[in-house]
Structures are given as structure tokens and as C-alpha cells.
Design a protein around this motif. Sequence first.
Motif, PDB file in Angstrom:
ATOM      1  N   GLU A 104      -8.496 -31.066 -31.046  1.00 46.58           N
ATOM      2  CA  GLU A 104      -8.333 -32.231 -31.926  1.00 46.58           C
ATOM      3  C   GLU A 104      -8.874 -31.939 -33.322  1.00 46.58           C
ATOM      4  N   GLU A 137      -6.424 -29.618 -35.061  1.00 55.44           N
ATOM      5  CA  GLU A 137      -5.206 -30.350 -35.412  1.00 55.44           C
ATOM      6  C   GLU A 137      -5.457 -31.240 -36.636  1.00 55.44           C
ATOM      7  N   ARG A 185     -10.930 -29.941 -25.531  1.00 58.74           N
ATOM      8  CA  ARG A 185     -10.067 -30.951 -26.146  1.00 58.74           C
ATOM      9  C   ARG A 185     -10.561 -31.296 -27.555  1.00 58.74           C
ATOM     10  N   PRO A 232      -0.710 -30.951 -30.455  1.00 60.65           N
ATOM     11  CA  PRO A 232      -1.427 -31.161 -29.189  1.00 60.65           C
ATOM     12  C   PRO A 232      -0.489 -31.351 -27.995  1.00 60.65           C
TER      13      PRO A 232
END
Length: 491
Positions: A98, A101, A94, A459
Motif C-alpha cells: 500500500e 502504491e 500488505r 494492488p
Amino acid sequence: MPEPRRTLRSALPPAPAAALSLLTALTLGGCVPAAQDPGQTPTGPTPNGQAAAPSGQTTAPAVPNASETAEPSGTGPADTPEALVAAVRQDALREDLEAIERIARENGGHRASGTPGADATVEYVVAELEEAGYEVQLQPFEGTYRENTAHAFTLRGPAPRSLDYTVLRYSPAITAQNAPLRAPAVADGCSSADWGGADLTGAIALVSVAGDCSLSTKSAVARSAGAVGVVVYNDADGPLYASLGYPHEDHAGTVAVSGELGRDLLAAARTGQARVDLRVDEKVEQRTFVNVLAEAPGRSQDAVLVGAHLDSVPFGPGIHDNATGVAAVLEIARRAAGSGPHEHPVRFALWSAEEIGLQGSRHYVDALTDAEAQRIALYVNVDMVAPVDTDDPVRVLADSGRPGAERLLADQLRRDGETTAVTESTGWSDFGPFRWADIPATGLFSEDDAANHTPDDGPQNVSVERLERSTRALGHLVGVLRDDASALTAR
Ligand SMILES: [Zn+2]
């Protein structure tokens, strides 16, 4: 995947292009690993250069450096396939998504190769691999960068209005003023017969995205009938983000509009009165791209190579396509660090410029000697491996010639509750150049979803739970093969 499925049928030639230019030794600004002696020129490593275990080597080199990892070499908890699978951490995946992104957000919304967002992505993966203890190798190469820069599309008449549109990737430049807008008798525009022999000289052709041919074909068919430009309308509401698949002199300048606008334009074209202004500029230049390589050592020279492409298209942040693959490769590299030594080296590759013609993986394969190519026991490609649509399985790439490897991936996915299938891909990704060079290549992938290659590939377009399962499958494969490559061919 480099292009939407719809345009992929003829998106790429069946064989690698001529070898790209030789490796160029150059300094890569922020991409040079911090640990590297700044006086040392980061010569582009041949794929089998420092990153491969030298012949006869029996002791683990300092790659990864065991002293920098939590577990002592040889006794780490990730020494077995089961331990490597169990070590995969969803929160680490994750964090990768992140971070990537955020990079897109801070760099104009995308991470296309040749742009600052791609450079920042390279820096991120280099930092992650170095933190895990790897000596990171950069493989720079010269490639072709294309960008459709300025563009404009307006309806002049019968009722003047400005129009929302997107430019198709690889559109050539066009300047047309007050050009008639013409639609074919058969909306597809897949063949000259659809145009009924119409003379489109000087006109802009208006065709549907639907039909059993590529957008490349539609564009070329219209151009051969005399059209100077093409407008493709969506077969659904909403904008269309599409591509001609590759640059070609037979293409006309091509843009796309939504289904709603397409209906309006079609009605206007049918009156015979519609006239438009269309302009697209194209910048084409040579730029330096870089592949990122790292290796966990092994006693033998026969390596397992695991790779994913770093770049997005310029339409969006590329989180499913392909931050998911990047995160999976990084996570296995992190968890495999400090383990062993094992029998076989595991090489990790993050490719640049996949979305603009598989240029990074092509360059890597082109730079291999025959002997080096033969020492790649298997290439495993990871591209779009966490679809949110539960009807879309994570698939295993078939026809690798290594059914044992395909089964290692599929078995772990099934153990984790995935419905999966071993299938041939409908598109190309970085496995292509390996297969064209007769190097066995499998991988994990999913079908293109509607959000890929658009601003919506953020996401929310990723299931982190499924990303964890795909990464565990990759871990199972790597965990088995690094000790026993005979599992590749097991029946
Ligand atoms: Zn992709």
C-alpha cells in the motif's frame, strides 16, 4: 523482470557491460539515513564495506541494534528457521504494497528510476530498514536515464484522425511528416523476406506484435529496408505496452497501437493511400541512482545476499513487478533483525534501475573485488512473487549450481500448499550480473503476466496470500543458511 517476455530474447547482452563509473561520493538529499551524521559524507560503500562483517569478528556489531528491537539478541523468537518463517506477517507485507502504491500515485503513476517516485521508494525502504535497527548503506552510482518525452502520432489520410498509441521503451527519436504507411506481405516483419524486397525509404512500417522474433528485430529489419519509423499493432484488443529491450542505433522510432486500431491501419495501408505523421523525442542523460544495502551480522565472512529491484517501468506503479519482491526482502530483514549472531551474515539489497538494464545489480557486482565476490555464498533474487493467476506458479530459479538452496525454497512453498517448479527463467532480472560473474544465484519469480509493465500493475494484480507464502519460503532459506551454508550444496 525488466521487459515483457516477448522482447526478452535479445533484450540484454550475455555479459555485463563495461564497468560503470567509479562510486561517486555525494549527498543524496532525502535519501541520507536520518541517523547518519549529516557532516559525514555517505561515501558509496563498496558492497563489502561497512556492510560486511570484518575478518575475525566474533561479536555482533550494532547492526542491527538489539536495543532497538523487541527481542534481546540471541534469544529472539526468530532465531531458528521455523521461527523466522512463522514471524512473517501478511499485514506488514500488505502495508508495504500500500505504501509503495501510494508513492506511485503521488508521483505520476510510476516509480521509474531517475524520477521522484523512485527516490520516494528509496526513502521508504531506508526508513523501514532503519526502524528495524539496521545501519543502512547507500550505494550511489551514475547510470543512463532515458525517457521518451514529447510524441505525436496522427493519420493524415485517407481519413484524418488522431490515434491512441504508446511509445516503445528505448525508442530512438523520430520526426516523420506525411510519410506513407506500409505493411509487409507477412505480418510478422521478422525478416527482410517478410517485406518481399520492398523499398521502405521514408516510410512508416506497420507490423504485428506476433511472430517468432523480438520487437527489436522487427524495428531493425524495417529500418534496414529504409523505414524511418515502425508501428507495432497488438495481437489482442487493448493497448500494447512494450519495449525494444535496449537502446540500439539499428532501431527505428517505434510506437504501438491496439489490435483494433491495428486492423484499421492495416486496411488503410493496403489501399496504398495511408499517410501518417509520427514524432517521438528522446531524452538521454546521466543520472545518479542508488542501491540500498543493510546487513544482519554473522561470525564468518561468507554472506547470503537477498535482493529485489525497487524501480518500476514508467508505464505503471509496479506493484507485482516488483513491490512484491521489495516487501518480501523488507519483511525478512525486519524479522531477522536482532536475532543471532548467526554464523553467516545476511545482506539485504534493494536495487535501482533494474528496468533500464539491470544497472543497480551490475554496478554492485562490478564494484566487488574478486575476494569480495567469493565471499557471497549465494545471491537470492526476488521478482514478481505473488501472481493472482493461480495457474501461474511461484517458481524457483534453477541452474544456480546450488541445488540445496533451490530445494529450501521449493520445499517451503510446497509445505504451504503452493504448486511450484524449479525452472530456468525466460527473462532476465538482477540475478544476471551475479551469474555472469560466476556467483551462484537463485531466486523466486513468476512468469510475466499481462498486467506487468502496464498501468494495471496495481494492488489488484497481487495475491497477498501468495506473497506471504513466497516470503515464508525466503525466510526458510535465510533461516537455514545463516547458520549452515553447507545446506547450499546439500544433495
Ligand atoms: Zn521485475
